[in-house]
Design a protein around this motif. Structure first.
Motif, PDB file in Angstrom:
ATOM      1  N   TYR A  27      49.928  47.119  32.303  1.00 46.19           N
ATOM      2  CA  TYR A  27      50.025  45.767  32.850  1.00 46.19           C
ATOM      3  C   TYR A  27      50.854  45.747  34.128  1.00 46.19           C
ATOM      4  O   TYR A  27      50.683  44.884  34.960  1.00 46.19           O
ATOM      5  CB  TYR A  27      50.607  44.800  31.812  1.00 46.19           C
ATOM      6  CG  TYR A  27      49.656  44.581  30.676  1.00 46.19           C
ATOM      7  CD1 TYR A  27      48.697  43.576  30.740  1.00 46.19           C
ATOM      8  CD2 TYR A  27      49.673  45.416  29.571  1.00 46.19           C
ATOM      9  CE1 TYR A  27      47.786  43.399  29.720  1.00 46.19           C
ATOM     10  CE2 TYR A  27      48.765  45.243  28.544  1.00 46.19           C
ATOM     11  CZ  TYR A  27      47.828  44.231  28.614  1.00 46.19           C
ATOM     12  OH  TYR A  27      46.922  44.066  27.616  1.00 46.19           O
ATOM     13  N   SER A  28      51.785  46.698  34.268  1.00 42.61           N
ATOM     14  CA  SER A  28      52.586  46.697  35.495  1.00 42.61           C
ATOM     15  C   SER A  28      52.261  47.867  36.400  1.00 42.61           C
ATOM     16  O   SER A  28      52.811  47.986  37.478  1.00 42.61           O
ATOM     17  CB  SER A  28      54.082  46.684  35.151  1.00 42.61           C
ATOM     18  OG  SER A  28      54.384  47.757  34.304  1.00 42.61           O
ATOM     19  N   ALA A  29      51.355  48.759  35.979  1.00 43.07           N
ATOM     20  CA  ALA A  29      51.084  49.949  36.794  1.00 43.07           C
ATOM     21  C   ALA A  29      49.984  49.716  37.828  1.00 43.07           C
ATOM     22  O   ALA A  29      49.758  50.554  38.685  1.00 43.07           O
ATOM     23  CB  ALA A  29      50.706  51.125  35.891  1.00 43.07           C
ATOM     24  N   LEU A  30      49.293  48.575  37.741  1.00 38.03           N
ATOM     25  CA  LEU A  30      48.230  48.299  38.702  1.00 38.03           C
ATOM     26  C   LEU A  30      48.641  47.137  39.595  1.00 38.03           C
ATOM     27  O   LEU A  30      49.094  46.112  39.109  1.00 38.03           O
ATOM     28  CB  LEU A  30      46.919  47.949  37.979  1.00 38.03           C
ATOM     29  CG  LEU A  30      46.398  48.940  36.936  1.00 38.03           C
ATOM     30  CD1 LEU A  30      45.086  48.428  36.342  1.00 38.03           C
ATOM     31  CD2 LEU A  30      46.188  50.311  37.542  1.00 38.03           C
ATOM     32  N   ASN A  31      48.461  47.304  40.894  1.00 36.41           N
ATOM     33  CA  ASN A  31      48.792  46.242  41.839  1.00 36.41           C
ATOM     34  C   ASN A  31      47.855  45.051  41.633  1.00 36.41           C
ATOM     35  O   ASN A  31      46.649  45.168  41.812  1.00 36.41           O
ATOM     36  CB  ASN A  31      48.647  46.789  43.261  1.00 36.41           C
ATOM     37  CG  ASN A  31      49.116  45.810  44.309  1.00 36.41           C
ATOM     38  OD1 ASN A  31      49.159  44.600  44.064  1.00 36.41           O
ATOM     39  ND2 ASN A  31      49.479  46.308  45.464  1.00 36.41           N
ATOM     40  N   PRO A  32      48.429  43.888  41.244  1.00 31.64           N
ATOM     41  CA  PRO A  32      47.567  42.759  40.878  1.00 31.64           C
ATOM     42  C   PRO A  32      46.770  42.193  42.056  1.00 31.64           C
ATOM     43  O   PRO A  32      45.835  41.432  41.847  1.00 31.64           O
ATOM     44  CB  PRO A  32      48.554  41.724  40.331  1.00 31.64           C
ATOM     45  CG  PRO A  32      49.865  42.102  40.915  1.00 31.64           C
ATOM     46  CD  PRO A  32      49.841  43.584  41.094  1.00 31.64           C
ATOM     47  N   ARG A  33      47.149  42.535  43.283  1.00 29.95           N
ATOM     48  CA  ARG A  33      46.463  41.962  44.435  1.00 29.95           C
ATOM     49  C   ARG A  33      45.309  42.826  44.942  1.00 29.95           C
ATOM     50  O   ARG A  33      44.635  42.469  45.887  1.00 29.95           O
ATOM     51  CB  ARG A  33      47.452  41.776  45.592  1.00 29.95           C
ATOM     52  CG  ARG A  33      48.440  40.722  45.283  1.00 29.95           C
ATOM     53  CD  ARG A  33      49.469  40.644  46.383  1.00 29.95           C
ATOM     54  NE  ARG A  33      50.415  39.599  46.055  1.00 29.95           N
ATOM     55  CZ  ARG A  33      50.198  38.309  46.311  1.00 29.95           C
ATOM     56  NH1 ARG A  33      49.096  37.950  46.905  1.00 29.95           N
ATOM     57  NH2 ARG A  33      51.088  37.416  45.964  1.00 29.95           N
ATOM     58  N   LYS A  34      45.144  43.996  44.354  1.00 31.10           N
ATOM     59  CA  LYS A  34      44.079  44.869  44.850  1.00 31.10           C
ATOM     60  C   LYS A  34      42.948  44.949  43.842  1.00 31.10           C
ATOM     61  O   LYS A  34      43.163  44.839  42.637  1.00 31.10           O
ATOM     62  CB  LYS A  34      44.648  46.273  45.099  1.00 31.10           C
ATOM     63  CG  LYS A  34      45.717  46.264  46.169  1.00 31.10           C
ATOM     64  CD  LYS A  34      45.805  47.579  46.880  1.00 31.10           C
ATOM     65  CE  LYS A  34      46.605  47.384  48.151  1.00 31.10           C
ATOM     66  NZ  LYS A  34      46.848  48.618  48.847  1.00 31.10           N
TER      67      LYS A  34
END
Lengths: 605, 332
Positions: free
Chosen positions: A442-449
């Motif tokens: 949940y925190s390892a992927l950039n939410p804006r990309k």
């Protein structure tokens, strides 16, 4: 063992077999849209009995658990049904009546005691509070306090009551949660995943305490969990939830030995075994969210046994083999779903020189040393599991390997080449070959990309790679992790936890690494998603000849994925060797204890 | 490396509040020293010295020299600084250049007047801001919450002199004639002896400081009310008033204290404009007068007093905030 309860409590509460809680046709909806969150739930729990409520995240089990106290989170309303506690309907009560019942006759043990204990109040204040606010609690508060501290085996080191929550360990905080719940001698206790995040040993102690307290006080309990193995050992009746409905309800023995609903069968097939290497099968697809629940049976879309009628009508609970099942095909002869667990093919041992060799690694996190003289080898196409409890130094080891921690001494060799401390000092080519997958997708992927951008990013580090080639490789790797090219344009928010973790794996694979370092990659996932990830990693290991360091606290997973294992205890390797040898015949007391304390599907606690 | 290790050890041994106090007092002394150097050099470097400022354009070189000698302006800069700095501690602050009266006699009544203004405005503003913030949080999305939120936002958008003039127009000139529009005092009479003169300046400052405090209190209280521990308290059957008072509010104190501190800091500077608008005889007005008169000893003294107040308020807020947060105050 647990202390004897006094006579007054005995005469008041221990009436074996008496129905304490009865839930009739309970329904909860979203406040605005009126969409179903939980519906048609009926069950009862007797004094001294523990009912297990299991299901994946999003199945509505916490919503149901809170409703048993007549409480809902904001945005959810109880719209139908009755909750009878010793005959009195909680849902017909005024707010003041409800309040006088909460904490007194029905108590709640929270999921995360670190969040549920007030950081500004002392433990003693919080323990006494329930007894002080309920006017009908008779008895000496101080005496009762001493009793519950002893009952929950809270080590009272004199100043325990003077302490603040942050001064206690996770296990102690959970015991404070239990003590708070049992303080007023309630008739019903609702426990919401109270052992999530605890070490196996602490978990076992907490579970034993719960069982003893329930039987000695004659308390009815509802135990919510996503961990089937935990429920198996503790509860007498189990209710399996899916999409807000109880889809199978019956005696624990019957449900676990012969699960009838296809969903229950799928869940059980996904649980790894401590005793043998098994192929884990996850249920493909996602559970529907509230408001997106389809017509007919909610599970039909993922069900291997679905008939046309399943998409049209909703099955009603039918009594089959001593349990209630919501499935049209429950009464039919059992269809083999191929869930019979095959022993996973053992990997050929590689005699060649190890791909990764670590010698006398001493590492520090901050100012304290956490790893002491660690030695390990990982061969090509082989998986080494690193197991240990929280604080044993597992994550620090992983971060040293990939270059995120440079505070270490010793030697790390990869294919004979030295890996220096710190990823900035390593040549790009070496960085590419060793990839890291984080614990929390949940925190390892950039939410804006978009997923395409996230996976494509590491490729920018490879010179002379054509743009077309780049997107080709992204598509290829998405296929490899069974997601498919249509995920390219999606954002992480639109993905489930399991899908996110597959994206994280794809991001690591896209640069053709030789070694994957996986840090607790399944610990935030449901069993079914966990099974899918583990099978994916094992497939990749064989197909690509990947070496793998698989860090976990879940010993059963080790069986299914790894060939060799090292056991870390407070920064020291206490045992190392083949998985089968170490787990079946542990020689170190620490390993034996971990094995003994780990909950099993086939064994009561 | 060894330095941090030693300080870490000390940190473990000392009580965190004592450690913080010692640390902050030491750095506060350093800050004040730097301020004294800056103030002294800045006022000394200004074109034309004090003697020139007093005597004006028509001064003859002889009278200039005579005055310079009298004011010790002909001595070295370090010598002058030392004389001034030691004077701060011994009470020898010198005379005002403009009125030739002792600086202390000139500034003391102004300090008392401003002190009364800041304390009254600060206390009232704190009470109102916290009270309204808590009520708005408890009745989130009610008409009270919406109304106060909009009002707070409106007032935030107005500078203090606009508020002051608005109040004058409303209460003492065009609409009603209830209160005096200027707060002039006869020498020897202090502000607290004439409460009616205090009303408008206090009202202005309160209106300026309340909105931010209100919004911060509201946000911190809402966050605490929506936490898991408040939910847990409700599930234990704790009555709502007790949930608010004993579970939610203690956890909202730390961020609110910071804002209260910031408000006092603002007041110390904000009074300059408000005192000027109302002709209130405080240090702010005194500073403005001293600057226009080039009354260097007065400027230097007032600036040092204000700087000391800043340092003191900062230390006080940090200590209170730490005392209110057990997680930070007590180690594992």
């Amino acid at each position: 063992m647990s202390r004897l309860v006094d006579d007054e409590a005995l005469s008041n509460q221990v009436v074996d077999g008496k129905v304490r809680l009865q839930v009739k046709d309970l329904g909860l909806c979203l406040s605005g849209s009126g969409e179903d969150v939980v519906s048609d739930v009926s069950f009862s729990v007797s004094a001294g009995e523990v009912l297990g409520l299991v299901g994946e995240s999003g199945s509505g089990k916490t919503t149901l658990a809170l409703a048993l106290l007549g409480y809902t989170k904001r945005g959810i309303d109880i719209v139908r049904g009755e909750i009878l506690l010793d005959g009195a309907n909680l849902l017909g009560m005024s707010p003041a009546e409800l309040r006088s019942n909460r904490g007194r006759r029905v108590a709640y043990v929270p999921q995360d005691p670190a969040m549920a204990l007030n950081p500004a109040l002392r433990i003693g204040t919080q323990l006494r509070e329930a007894m002080q606010v309920h006017k009908d609690f008779t008895g000496d508060v101080g005496e009762r306090l001493a009793e519950i501290i002893a009952d929950t085996r809270l080590a009272n080191e004199g100043d325990l009551l003077q302490r603040y929550p942050h001064q206690l360990s996770g296990g102690q905080q959970q015991r404070v949660g239990l003590a708070m719940a049992f303080a007023c001698r309630p008739g019903l206790i609702v426990l919401d995943e109270p052992t999530t995040g605890l070490d196996v040993t602490t978990q076992r102690h907490v579970l034993t305490t719960v069982r003893e307290l329930c039987s000695s006080y004659g308390v009815a309990a509802v135990y919510v969990s996503h961990d089937l193995a935990v429920v198996r050992g503790l509860v007498s009746t189990v209710a399996v939830m899916y999409a807000g409905r109880v889809i199978e309800l019956g005696p624990t023995q019957a449900v676990f030995n012969q699960p009838t609903h296809p969903y229950t069968r799928g869940l059980l097939a996904a649980v790894p075994s401590l005793d043998r290497a098994e192929v884990l099968r996850g249920i493909t697809g996602q559970p529907p969210r509230p408001g997106r629940r389809p017509k007919g049976c909610s599970f039909a879309a993922r069900c291997p046994l679905a008939l046309p009628v399943c998409g049209e009508e909703e099955p009603v609970p039918t009594l089959v083999g001593g349990r209630l099942v919501r499935c049209f095909r429950a009464g039919e002869e059992r269809v083999d779903l191929n869930e019979k667990k095959v022993v996973a093919p053992a990997q050929e041992p590689h005699e060649s020189a190890p791909m990764l060799a670590v010698r006398t690694l001493n590492a520090s996190y901050g100012s304290s040393q956490v790893l002491f003289d660690v030695n390990l080898n990982v061969g090509r196409a082989a998986c080494l599991a690193v197991v240990g409890e929280s604080g044993s130094g597992k994550t620090t080891l992983a971060r040293c390997l990939v270059g995120l921690n440079s505070n270490w001494s010793g030697e790390i060799k990869f294919n004979g080449e030295e890996l220096v401390a710190g990823c900035r000092n390593r040549p790009k080519n070496l960085l590419r070959k060793v990839q890291y997958i984080f614990q929390n997708p949940y925190s390892a992927l950039n939410p804006r990309k978009t997923i395409g951008q996230i996976i494509g990013q590491p490729l920018e580090q490879i010179p002379d790679l054509l743009y077309s080639e780049r997107s080709q490789r992204v598509v290829q790797v998405l296929e490899d992790v069974s997601l498919g090219a249509d995920f390219m344009s999606r954002l992480p928010d639109q993905l489930s936890g399991g899908e996110r973790q597959r994206v994280a794996i794809a991001r690591a694979l896209v640069v053709d690494p030789e070694l994957l370092v996986c840090d607790e990659v399944t610990s935030s996932l449901d069993v079914s998603a966990q099974a899918i990830i583990v099978e994916l990693l094992r497939k990749l290991q064989v197909e690509r000849g990947l070496g793998m360091v698989f860090i976990t606290h879940n010993l059963a997973l080790v069986r299914s994925i790894a060939q060799s294992v090292v056991v870390l205890n407070q920064g020291h390797i206490v045992e190392a060797g083949d998985v089968d040898k170490v787990l079946s015949h542990p020689t170190d007391p620490y390993t034996s204890r971990l094995m003994a304390d780990a909950p099993r599907l086939n064994q009561p606690i | 490396m060894p330095v941090t290790k030693v300080s870490q050890l000390e940190r473990q041994r000392m009580h965190p509040i004592l450690y913080l106090l010692r640390h902050r007092i030491l750095s506060g002394i350093v800050t004040l020293f730097v301020v004294s150097v800056v103030v002294f050099t800045a006022t000394e470097i200004l074109p034309g010295n004090a003697a020139y400022a007093i005597l004006g354009h028509s001064a003859t070189p002889r009278s200039l020299h005579a005055l310079e000698a009298k004011l010790h302006l002909n001595r070295g800069i370090f010598d002058q600084y030392w004389t001034w700095l030691s004077g701060l501690f011994t009470g020898k602050l010198g005379n005002s250049l403009a009125s030739n009266t002792p600086v202390w006699a000139l500034v003391k009544p102004r300090l008392i007047n401003s002190g009364v203004l800041v304390l009254v405005a600060g206390a009232l503003g704190t009470a109102i801001g916290v009270l309204f913030g808590v009520i708005a949080a408890l009745r989130k999305d009610s008409w009270f919450d919406h109304l106060t939120s909009v009002l707070a936002l409106t007032v935030t958008a107005m500078p203090e002199f606009v508020v002051a003039i608005g109040l004058i127009v409303l209460l003492s000139t065009l609409v009603f004639h209830i209160l005096p529009s200027v707060s002039m005092l006869v020498p020897g009479v202090y502000a607290w002896q004439k409460p009616s003169l205090l009303v408008l300046p206090v009202a202005t400052l309160v209106i300026v400081i309340v909105p931010y405090l209100y919004r911060m209190t509201r946000a911190a209280t809402i966050e605490a009310l929506e936490s898991d521990y408040v939910e847990m308290a409700r599930l234990k059957g704790v009555p709502e008033w007790r949930v608010t008072l004993f579970h939610a509010l203690p956890n909202a104190v730390a961020p609110v204290i910071q804002v209260i501190g910031l408000n006092f800091l603002y007041l110390a500077g904000g009074i300059v404009i408000v005192e000027e608008v109302f002709n209130f005889p405080g240090v702010g007005q005194g500073l403005v007068n001293a600057v226009s008169n080039r009354d260097i000893p007065v400027i230097q003294f007032i600036v040092i007093v204000l700087a000391t107040f800043y340092v003191f308020v900062n230390i006080a807020t940090d200590v209170i905030a730490l005392a209110a947060t057990p997680r930070r105050r007590i180690g594992r």
